[in-house]
Write a protein that holds these residues in place. Structure first.
Motif, PDB file in Angstrom:
ATOM      1  N   PHE A  66      30.067  39.136  43.956  1.00  0.00           N
ATOM      2  CA  PHE A  66      31.305  39.327  44.910  1.00  0.00           C
ATOM      3  C   PHE A  66      31.353  40.821  44.535  1.00  0.00           C
ATOM      4  O   PHE A  66      30.875  40.980  43.793  1.00  0.00           O
ATOM      5  CB  PHE A  66      32.442  38.674  44.229  1.00  0.00           C
ATOM      6  CG  PHE A  66      32.505  36.981  43.963  1.00  0.00           C
ATOM      7  CD1 PHE A  66      33.838  36.699  44.664  1.00  0.00           C
ATOM      8  CD2 PHE A  66      31.773  36.219  44.095  1.00  0.00           C
ATOM      9  CE1 PHE A  66      34.124  35.832  46.158  1.00  0.00           C
ATOM     10  CE2 PHE A  66      31.891  34.609  44.215  1.00  0.00           C
ATOM     11  CZ  PHE A  66      33.347  33.903  45.042  1.00  0.00           C
ATOM     12  N   GLU A  67      32.133  41.799  45.321  1.00  0.00           N
ATOM     13  CA  GLU A  67      31.934  42.818  44.814  1.00  0.00           C
ATOM     14  C   GLU A  67      33.554  43.109  44.938  1.00  0.00           C
ATOM     15  O   GLU A  67      34.938  42.100  45.775  1.00  0.00           O
ATOM     16  CB  GLU A  67      31.670  43.403  46.392  1.00  0.00           C
ATOM     17  CG  GLU A  67      30.104  42.957  46.630  1.00  0.00           C
ATOM     18  CD  GLU A  67      29.493  44.108  47.478  1.00  0.00           C
ATOM     19  OE1 GLU A  67      30.097  45.062  48.413  1.00  0.00           O
ATOM     20  OE2 GLU A  67      28.554  43.947  47.803  1.00  0.00           O
ATOM     21  N   ARG A  68      33.884  44.447  44.517  1.00  0.00           N
ATOM     22  CA  ARG A  68      35.722  44.045  44.388  1.00  0.00           C
ATOM     23  C   ARG A  68      36.032  45.193  45.637  1.00  0.00           C
ATOM     24  O   ARG A  68      35.552  46.145  46.193  1.00  0.00           O
ATOM     25  CB  ARG A  68      35.704  45.458  43.322  1.00  0.00           C
ATOM     26  CG  ARG A  68      35.301  45.026  41.844  1.00  0.00           C
ATOM     27  CD  ARG A  68      35.242  46.327  40.747  1.00  0.00           C
ATOM     28  NE  ARG A  68      34.797  45.279  40.040  1.00  0.00           N
ATOM     29  CZ  ARG A  68      35.102  45.854  38.136  1.00  0.00           C
ATOM     30  NH1 ARG A  68      36.167  46.929  37.870  1.00  0.00           N
ATOM     31  NH2 ARG A  68      34.348  45.379  37.883  1.00  0.00           N
ATOM     32  N   GLU A  69      37.058  45.152  46.245  1.00  0.00           N
ATOM     33  CA  GLU A  69      37.938  45.383  47.477  1.00  0.00           C
ATOM     34  C   GLU A  69      38.612  46.275  47.667  1.00  0.00           C
ATOM     35  O   GLU A  69      39.097  46.999  47.665  1.00  0.00           O
ATOM     36  CB  GLU A  69      37.829  44.384  48.363  1.00  0.00           C
ATOM     37  CG  GLU A  69      36.622  43.342  48.579  1.00  0.00           C
ATOM     38  CD  GLU A  69      36.734  42.615  49.858  1.00  0.00           C
ATOM     39  OE1 GLU A  69      38.037  42.043  50.311  1.00  0.00           O
ATOM     40  OE2 GLU A  69      36.097  42.712  51.028  1.00  0.00           O
ATOM     41  N   GLY A  70      39.730  46.188  45.865  1.00  0.00           N
ATOM     42  CA  GLY A  70      40.675  46.534  45.930  1.00  0.00           C
ATOM     43  C   GLY A  70      41.675  46.399  45.357  1.00  0.00           C
ATOM     44  O   GLY A  70      41.334  45.330  44.314  1.00  0.00           O
ATOM     45  N   VAL A  71      42.555  46.989  44.648  1.00  0.00           N
ATOM     46  CA  VAL A  71      43.579  46.957  43.369  1.00  0.00           C
ATOM     47  C   VAL A  71      45.161  46.684  43.515  1.00  0.00           C
ATOM     48  O   VAL A  71      45.603  47.601  45.125  1.00  0.00           O
ATOM     49  CB  VAL A  71      43.712  47.718  42.353  1.00  0.00           C
ATOM     50  CG1 VAL A  71      44.687  47.619  40.987  1.00  0.00           C
ATOM     51  CG2 VAL A  71      42.339  48.229  41.651  1.00  0.00           C
ATOM     52  N   PHE A  72      45.513  45.240  43.885  1.00  0.00           N
ATOM     53  CA  PHE A  72      47.051  45.386  43.596  1.00  0.00           C
ATOM     54  C   PHE A  72      47.575  45.274  43.119  1.00  0.00           C
ATOM     55  O   PHE A  72      47.844  44.855  42.068  1.00  0.00           O
ATOM     56  CB  PHE A  72      47.083  43.562  44.080  1.00  0.00           C
ATOM     57  CG  PHE A  72      46.610  43.395  45.317  1.00  0.00           C
ATOM     58  CD1 PHE A  72      46.885  43.295  46.687  1.00  0.00           C
ATOM     59  CD2 PHE A  72      45.518  42.186  45.437  1.00  0.00           C
ATOM     60  CE1 PHE A  72      46.286  43.109  47.994  1.00  0.00           C
ATOM     61  CE2 PHE A  72      45.129  41.793  46.839  1.00  0.00           C
ATOM     62  CZ  PHE A  72      45.213  41.840  47.626  1.00  0.00           C
ATOM     63  N   LEU A 118      38.751  36.018  46.476  1.00  0.00           N
ATOM     64  CA  LEU A 118      39.563  36.289  44.743  1.00  0.00           C
ATOM     65  C   LEU A 118      40.312  37.104  44.048  1.00  0.00           C
ATOM     66  O   LEU A 118      39.916  38.232  45.275  1.00  0.00           O
ATOM     67  CB  LEU A 118      39.061  35.340  43.734  1.00  0.00           C
ATOM     68  CG  LEU A 118      37.407  36.292  43.590  1.00  0.00           C
ATOM     69  CD1 LEU A 118      38.549  37.109  42.200  1.00  0.00           C
ATOM     70  CD2 LEU A 118      36.449  35.308  42.754  1.00  0.00           C
ATOM     71  N   ASN A 119      41.092  36.523  43.288  1.00  0.00           N
ATOM     72  CA  ASN A 119      41.964  37.840  42.869  1.00  0.00           C
ATOM     73  C   ASN A 119      41.369  37.295  41.154  1.00  0.00           C
ATOM     74  O   ASN A 119      41.910  36.302  40.708  1.00  0.00           O
ATOM     75  CB  ASN A 119      43.338  37.607  42.762  1.00  0.00           C
ATOM     76  CG  ASN A 119      43.361  38.841  44.921  1.00  0.00           C
ATOM     77  OD1 ASN A 119      43.328  39.273  45.270  1.00  0.00           O
ATOM     78  ND2 ASN A 119      44.466  37.681  45.083  1.00  0.00           N
ATOM     79  N   VAL A 120      41.729  38.538  40.761  1.00  0.00           N
ATOM     80  CA  VAL A 120      41.016  39.101  38.987  1.00  0.00           C
ATOM     81  C   VAL A 120      42.015  38.996  38.178  1.00  0.00           C
ATOM     82  O   VAL A 120      41.657  40.747  39.325  1.00  0.00           O
ATOM     83  CB  VAL A 120      39.347  38.407  39.176  1.00  0.00           C
ATOM     84  CG1 VAL A 120      39.173  39.824  39.468  1.00  0.00           C
ATOM     85  CG2 VAL A 120      39.486  38.040  37.412  1.00  0.00           C
ATOM     86  N   TRP A 121      42.579  38.956  37.810  1.00  0.00           N
ATOM     87  CA  TRP A 121      43.413  40.412  36.918  1.00  0.00           C
ATOM     88  C   TRP A 121      42.002  41.670  36.098  1.00  0.00           C
ATOM     89  O   TRP A 121      41.329  41.608  36.326  1.00  0.00           O
ATOM     90  CB  TRP A 121      44.008  39.366  34.960  1.00  0.00           C
ATOM     91  CG  TRP A 121      44.807  38.325  35.751  1.00  0.00           C
ATOM     92  CD1 TRP A 121      45.251  37.347  34.974  1.00  0.00           C
ATOM     93  CD2 TRP A 121      46.696  38.818  35.729  1.00  0.00           C
ATOM     94  NE1 TRP A 121      46.276  36.416  35.432  1.00  0.00           N
ATOM     95  CE2 TRP A 121      46.873  37.234  35.885  1.00  0.00           C
ATOM     96  CE3 TRP A 121      46.814  39.669  36.881  1.00  0.00           C
ATOM     97  CZ2 TRP A 121      47.987  37.082  36.647  1.00  0.00           C
ATOM     98  CZ3 TRP A 121      47.543  39.231  38.012  1.00  0.00           C
ATOM     99  CH2 TRP A 121      48.701  38.109  36.720  1.00  0.00           C
ATOM    100  N   SER A 122      43.188  42.822  36.586  1.00  0.00           N
ATOM    101  CA  SER A 122      41.782  43.950  36.188  1.00  0.00           C
ATOM    102  C   SER A 122      41.217  43.966  35.187  1.00  0.00           C
ATOM    103  O   SER A 122      40.650  45.521  34.538  1.00  0.00           O
ATOM    104  CB  SER A 122      43.381  45.167  36.909  1.00  0.00           C
ATOM    105  OG  SER A 122      44.332  45.460  36.152  1.00  0.00           O
ATOM    106  N   ASP A 123      42.581  43.502  34.093  1.00  0.00           N
ATOM    107  CA  ASP A 123      42.225  43.650  32.455  1.00  0.00           C
ATOM    108  C   ASP A 123      40.709  42.142  31.984  1.00  0.00           C
ATOM    109  O   ASP A 123      40.260  42.683  31.334  1.00  0.00           O
ATOM    110  CB  ASP A 123      43.279  43.724  31.557  1.00  0.00           C
ATOM    111  CG  ASP A 123      44.028  42.803  32.357  1.00  0.00           C
ATOM    112  OD1 ASP A 123      43.967  41.773  32.854  1.00  0.00           O
ATOM    113  OD2 ASP A 123      44.761  42.603  30.826  1.00  0.00           O
ATOM    114  N   ASN A 124      40.802  41.644  33.089  1.00  0.00           N
ATOM    115  CA  ASN A 124      39.510  40.491  33.157  1.00  0.00           C
ATOM    116  C   ASN A 124      37.978  40.688  33.016  1.00  0.00           C
ATOM    117  O   ASN A 124      37.949  40.245  34.123  1.00  0.00           O
ATOM    118  CB  ASN A 124      40.259  39.284  33.685  1.00  0.00           C
ATOM    119  CG  ASN A 124      39.662  37.992  33.246  1.00  0.00           C
ATOM    120  OD1 ASN A 124      38.931  37.815  32.132  1.00  0.00           O
ATOM    121  ND2 ASN A 124      40.272  36.924  33.760  1.00  0.00           N
TER     122      ASN A 124
END
Length: 162
Positions: free
Chosen positions: A135-141, A117-123
Motif C-alpha cells: 500500500f502507498e500513501r495517496e493523501g491526507v484527509f 483504506l484510510n488510517v489515522w495519520s498517527d497510527n
C-alpha cells in the motif's frame, strides 16, 4: 503466525468481535464508537451484503476481524478494507495474516486491481503494516473525524495490482 487461523466470520464470532472492537486501542485505531453492544453488532452484521468478513482465531477465540467491501459499477475493479485486532493480541501476526488473506481473495478470486483504506495519520504501526503489503500513501484527509475529543487526520492509502 502458525497458531492463527483465518476463516470466514460466523454469527458465533460476534461476541468476541464485540469485545475486541470495544478495546481502547481498537477504538482509537478505527472509526468504531465505544460501548457498542452485542445486539447492535448483530443487527449490523445481519445487514451486510456481499462483503467478505474474515476473522483471526487463536485457541478458539476470535481475536481479529477484517472486511473487504467490493465496490460496484464503474468501481467494480476496486474495494476497501478495514480491520482490527484485540488489544491483548496485538503484535502476534494476526493483522498480517488477515491482510494477506484479504489481498489473496481480492487478487485471486475477485480480480480487484485496487484496494484502498484510510488510517489515522498517527497510527504509524498500521501504516507500516500496510506498506509492507504494497500500500502507498495517496493523501491526507485533514480533520477527517472526531476522535477522543479532537479532530484527527486520516491518510488515504491504496494498493494497485498491475
Amino acid at each position: 503466525m502458525s497458531d492463527i487461523l483465518i476463516r470466514a466470520r460466523e454469527p458465533t464470532d460476534l461476541a468476541d468481535i464485540t469485545e475486541l472492537l470495544n478495546q481502547p486501542r481498537a477504538i482509537w485505531g478505527t472509526l468504531q464508537m465505544p460501548f457498542v453492544s452485542l445486539e447492535a453488532r448483530q443487527k449490523r452484521a445481519s445487514a451486510t451484503g456481499g462483503d467478505l468478513h474474515l476473522v483471526a482465531v487463536i485457541d478458539g477465540k476470535t481475536i481479529g476481524s477484517a472486511t473487504l467491501n467490493r465496490f460496484e459499477n464503474r468501481r467494480a475493479h476496486a474495494g476497501s478494507i478495514g480491520m482490527a485486532v484485540h488489544d491483548a493480541y496485538a503484535g502476534r501476526g494476526a493483522g498480517s495474516a488477515l491482510l494477506g488473506a484479504l489481498i489473496g481473495q481480492a487478487d485471486n478470486w475477485l480480480n480487484l486491481t485496487r484496494l484502498e483504506l484510510n488510517v489515522w495519520s498517527d497510527n504509524t504501526r498500521a501504516m507500516a503494516l500496510y506498506e509492507r503489503f504494497g500500500f502507498e500513501r495517496e493523501g491526507v484527509f485533514r480533520n477527517y473525524a472526531w476522535r477522543d475529543g479532537a479532530y484527527a487526520d486520516s491518510v488515504a492509502m491504496a494498493r494497485l495490482r498491475d
